[in-house]
Design an enzyme around this catalytic site. Sequence first.
Site, mmCIF file in Angstrom:
data_model
loop_
_atom_site.group_PDB
_atom_site.id
_atom_site.type_symbol
_atom_site.label_atom_id
_atom_site.label_comp_id
_atom_site.label_asym_id
_atom_site.label_seq_id
_atom_site.Cartn_x
_atom_site.Cartn_y
_atom_site.Cartn_z
ATOM 1 N N LYS A 1 -1.784 -1.901 12.695
ATOM 2 C CA LYS A 1 -0.887 -0.871 12.159
ATOM 3 C C LYS A 1 -0.103 -0.247 13.315
ATOM 4 C CE LYS A 1 -1.349 2.697 8.603
ATOM 5 N NZ LYS A 1 -2.256 3.726 8.108
HETATM 6 C C1 E4P Z 1 -1.890 5.085 5.088
HETATM 7 O O1 E4P Z 1 -1.639 4.030 5.563
HETATM 8 C C2 E4P Z 1 -1.290 6.354 5.547
HETATM 9 O O2 E4P Z 1 -1.640 6.612 6.857
HETATM 10 C C3 E4P Z 1 -1.750 7.441 4.624
HETATM 11 O O3 E4P Z 1 -1.535 7.009 3.302
HETATM 12 C C4 E4P Z 1 -1.113 8.790 4.863
HETATM 13 O O4 E4P Z 1 -1.480 9.648 3.810
HETATM 14 P P1 E4P Z 1 -1.305 11.247 3.859
HETATM 15 O O5 E4P Z 1 0.139 11.545 3.876
HETATM 16 O O6 E4P Z 1 -1.986 11.734 2.620
HETATM 17 O O7 E4P Z 1 -1.987 11.706 5.123
#
Ligand code: E4P
Length: 253
Positions: free
Chosen positions: A123
């Site tokens: 990622k």
């Molecule tokens: C996933 O890959 C993201 O990092 C995550 O969905 C972020 O979510 P949030 O905005 O609720 O922190």
Amino acid sequence: MFINDRKILFIPLKKDRTSKYLCTILHKEVTTKYIQMKFFIDTANLDQIQEAQALGILDGVTTNPSLMAKEGITGQPNIINHYKAICELVEGDVSAEVIATDFDGMVKEGEALAALNPQIVVKLPMIKDGIKACKYFSSKGIKTNVTLVFSAGQALLAAKAGATYVSPFIGRLDDISTDGLNLISEIRLIYDNYGFETQILAASVRHTMHIIDCAKLGSDVMTGPLSAIEGLLKHPLTDIGLAKFLADYKKGN
Ligand code: E4P
């Protein structure tokens, strides 16, 4: 020619607008028919991952440094062991986020993460070096997830760099009074126009309606909390109906 009751057109490979347009229509038909929406759980909590896995509908897991910290997972050896534990619980892709923000650092970290397990998806943040690193990993056949995407232009760049997944953060856009779902529609349109294979991973999903709306808009994947996934199960008429069925059964037995 017909295959499985569907008419297949053969289009001459000419460089004119008509041929290109017909190819796009064919691509849309094929993707609509054969690709199912994937469900990822957005957590580093092993119990919740196990619970979603037990439901039989889980296709993968996404994590980020905040989610790891929330579970008290700190220090590189513990973080690595935690990713390994997640990979043992699920069969699908597990997104593991790099901390480095420079190209060399991201490559070093991403290669180490990818070596842990073939399920690992590296990622990468949506910054200049993140895009360069994405191109590097995609040319080596290593799966990537470009994260922190808030615009169609960013999603276009991620696709050009060969990202496996692009993560538009719909909940965080909603938080600032901007329509997060509209971004999913824009990216879907752009990717379908050109047949980009990057999968749209709707992230920052906060509730059940987000999942349903993402499904309507053709998001390839959604990642959300267990509560949002379990919300799909619920309907008061189901509970009332089941209670009545069981009560009626008891009357006669
Ligand atoms: C996933 O890959 C993201 O990092 C995550 O969905 C972020 O979510 P949030 O905005 O609720 O922190």
